[in-house]
Scaffold this active site. Structure first.
Site, PDB file in Angstrom:
ATOM      1  CG  ASP A  66     -58.824  -7.171 -22.062  1.00  0.00           C
ATOM      2  OD1 ASP A  66     -57.674  -7.224 -21.484  1.00  0.00           O
ATOM      3  OD2 ASP A  66     -59.361  -5.964 -21.756  1.00  0.00           O
ATOM      4  CE1 TYR A  68     -67.386  -9.504 -19.853  1.00  0.00           C
ATOM      5  CE2 TYR A  68     -67.343 -11.063 -17.858  1.00  0.00           C
ATOM      6  CZ  TYR A  68     -67.804 -10.776 -19.434  1.00  0.00           C
ATOM      7  OH  TYR A  68     -68.487 -11.798 -20.021  1.00  0.00           O
ATOM      8  CG  PHE A  79     -66.882 -15.248 -22.346  1.00  0.00           C
ATOM      9  CD1 PHE A  79     -67.510 -14.283 -23.231  1.00  0.00           C
ATOM     10  CD2 PHE A  79     -65.947 -16.303 -22.819  1.00  0.00           C
ATOM     11  CE1 PHE A  79     -66.721 -14.103 -24.334  1.00  0.00           C
ATOM     12  CE2 PHE A  79     -65.581 -16.223 -24.054  1.00  0.00           C
ATOM     13  CZ  PHE A  79     -65.962 -14.999 -24.762  1.00  0.00           C
ATOM     14  CG  HIS A 188     -66.259 -12.598 -29.472  1.00  0.00           C
ATOM     15  ND1 HIS A 188     -67.185 -11.867 -28.431  1.00  0.00           N
ATOM     16  CD2 HIS A 188     -65.351 -12.844 -28.605  1.00  0.00           C
ATOM     17  CE1 HIS A 188     -66.468 -11.689 -27.386  1.00  0.00           C
ATOM     18  NE2 HIS A 188     -65.303 -12.335 -27.469  1.00  0.00           N
TER      19      HIS A 188
END
Length: 231
Positions: A66, A68, A79, A188
């Site tokens: 998803d 930020y 990321f 993760h």
């Protein structure tokens, strides 16, 4: 959402998706959302990952979940954050593992565009989000689209390194022919799970080792400092 922003190579392989009913519904949903709320990333950045990494250049696919959801963070690469924005916790952990794995000087930014330009498709499963509400655009059609993207990358004749961090990403393993491609999996990098299998997994040296084995150029992981940037 400007489909025209997609490079020709991506338009060619994804053209059938744009004509499917789900994609029209997704476009209508996003138009309404942007009318009444703030949505990240901005419309012109939704397809940045594809602009920076054309289909024929994809050697690595890194899958996030998803975007930020806070102001000025998301710009279309999983990321990564815009220059001048403090790296979020997951990215901080990525930088920690980079330092331990391959040696890495902490940059003054979290802008990962140089990775994308080296053939790493930095794809989120969902490409938009309502401001300050994580997963708010889940199950609106993006997953169908990005599953198609993964499937098209899987169809490439040359080997690709798929990087799946965490349980959500690892569910996409069913879309990948593991006889032809290389898959690198771990926990993760989020603070909730990094100490349970991300730290110490050495994914970055593993990616470069896999690329070498395929006769492809390694990725230079060092993120350059950006001049005149206060971080």
């Amino acid at each position: 959402m400007k489909i025209s922003k997609l490079p020709g190579s991506w338009q060619a392989v994804l053209t059938e998706e744009f004509d499917k009913p789900y994609f029209g519904k997704l476009q209508d949903f996003l138009a309404d959302e942007r009318l009444f709320d703030t949505v990240y990333p901005p419309d012109e950045d939704v397809f940045s990952a594809f602009e920076l990494t054309p289909y024929e250049k994809v050697n690595v696919l890194l899958l996030g979940q998803d975007p930020y959801h806070d102001e000025n963070q998301a710009h279309g690469l999983c990321f990564s954050v815009r220059p001048g924005i403090k790296p979020p916790p997951s990215l901080v952990n990525i930088f920690k593992e980079l330092k331990e794995d391959v040696g890495f000087d902490l940059p003054n930014n979290g802008y990962l565009v140089t990775w994308a330009k080296q053939g790493m498709l930095m794809l989120n499963a969902v490409l938009t989000v309502k401001a300050h509400i994580p997963n708010s655009h889940k199950n609106k059609g993006w997953e169908t689209f990005t599953d198609a993207v993964i499937s098209k990358v899987n169809q490439k004749s040359d080997p690709v390194v798929f990087v799946l961090w965490g349980g959500y990403a690892q569910k996409k393993l069913k879309l990948i022919d593991t006889n032809r491609h290389i898959v690198i999996q771990s926990a993760h990098p989020s603070p909730l799970s990094a100490r349970n299998g991300f730290f110490g997994s050495k994914p970055f040296s593993a990616i470069n080792s896999a690329l070498r084995s395929c006769g492809k150029l390694e990725i230079d992981w060092q993120i350059p400092d950006i001049e005149n940037l206060k971080n």
